[in-house]
Design a protein around this motif. Sequence first.
Motif, PDB file in Angstrom:
ATOM      1  N   PRO A   9       5.823 -53.333  22.261  1.00 22.69           N
ATOM      2  CA  PRO A   9       4.376 -53.493  22.435  1.00 22.69           C
ATOM      3  C   PRO A   9       3.840 -54.799  21.862  1.00 22.69           C
ATOM      4  O   PRO A   9       2.809 -55.292  22.292  1.00 22.69           O
ATOM      5  CB  PRO A   9       3.788 -52.292  21.705  1.00 22.69           C
ATOM      6  CG  PRO A   9       4.841 -51.852  20.750  1.00 22.69           C
ATOM      7  CD  PRO A   9       6.151 -52.209  21.363  1.00 22.69           C
ATOM      8  N   LYS A  10       4.571 -55.378  20.917  1.00 22.01           N
ATOM      9  CA  LYS A  10       4.200 -56.660  20.310  1.00 22.01           C
ATOM     10  C   LYS A  10       5.464 -57.478  20.086  1.00 22.01           C
ATOM     11  O   LYS A  10       6.521 -56.929  19.785  1.00 22.01           O
ATOM     12  CB  LYS A  10       3.517 -56.451  18.956  1.00 22.01           C
ATOM     13  CG  LYS A  10       2.208 -55.706  19.035  1.00 22.01           C
ATOM     14  CD  LYS A  10       1.631 -55.499  17.655  1.00 22.01           C
ATOM     15  CE  LYS A  10       0.377 -54.638  17.761  1.00 22.01           C
ATOM     16  NZ  LYS A  10      -0.047 -54.121  16.484  1.00 22.01           N
ATOM     17  N   SER A  35       7.093 -49.185  27.609  1.00 21.01           N
ATOM     18  CA  SER A  35       7.038 -49.565  26.198  1.00 21.01           C
ATOM     19  C   SER A  35       6.775 -48.308  25.382  1.00 21.01           C
ATOM     20  O   SER A  35       6.735 -47.200  25.928  1.00 21.01           O
ATOM     21  CB  SER A  35       5.952 -50.617  25.961  1.00 21.01           C
ATOM     22  OG  SER A  35       6.060 -51.136  24.635  1.00 21.01           O
ATOM     23  N   CYS A  41       0.982 -55.100  26.434  1.00 18.00           N
ATOM     24  CA  CYS A  41       1.968 -55.494  25.430  1.00 18.00           C
ATOM     25  C   CYS A  41       1.831 -56.994  25.233  1.00 18.00           C
ATOM     26  O   CYS A  41       1.526 -57.729  26.174  1.00 18.00           O
ATOM     27  CB  CYS A  41       3.380 -55.150  25.907  1.00 18.00           C
ATOM     28  SG  CYS A  41       3.641 -53.384  26.184  1.00 18.00           S
TER      29      CYS A  41
END
Length: 171
Positions: A9-10, A35, A41
């Motif tokens: 997500p990051k 995700s 994201c």
Amino acid sequence: MKILMVIAPKRYREEEFEIPAKMFEEAGIEYEVASVESGECYGIMGGIQNADIAIRDADETSYDALVIVGGLGASDFLWSDDDLKELTEKFGKSGKVTAAICLAPVVLARAGLLKGRQATVFESPATLKLLEEGGANYVKIGVVADMNIITANHPTASAEFAETIIEKLTC
């Protein structure tokens, strides 16, 4: 043909997602993005990609391959994600193409898919230790294909990684 691409997500690596995604499209292969949660994201270089579904909602029988994207977010969010581990195990048991790049091959190791297999990973003390614990035979090259398991070690290997996946799916 349809691929499930998994991103963190990051802090996922944009080129490890974007280059294969473009090459899959050009080869006429559909893909869906998953995700930890569905929604936006955020990449390590400021890119934004929408995740169509949450990993927990993905059904292995709907896809021909699993591709896990790396980046620092892989170690933060994907290495310890139980839903992804279970999904990866299902892909492994089914004999479908299962692929991971950069830091993401650790997910394959934790799911037991690399035991006795050759694999590569973005080299660090942690990744090498985790691959060894997963029973992998580490190979220090850009892309390794060991039967249906494909691993790549760096964003610069993204195109070769995608080519290898496409080759496995279309032969």
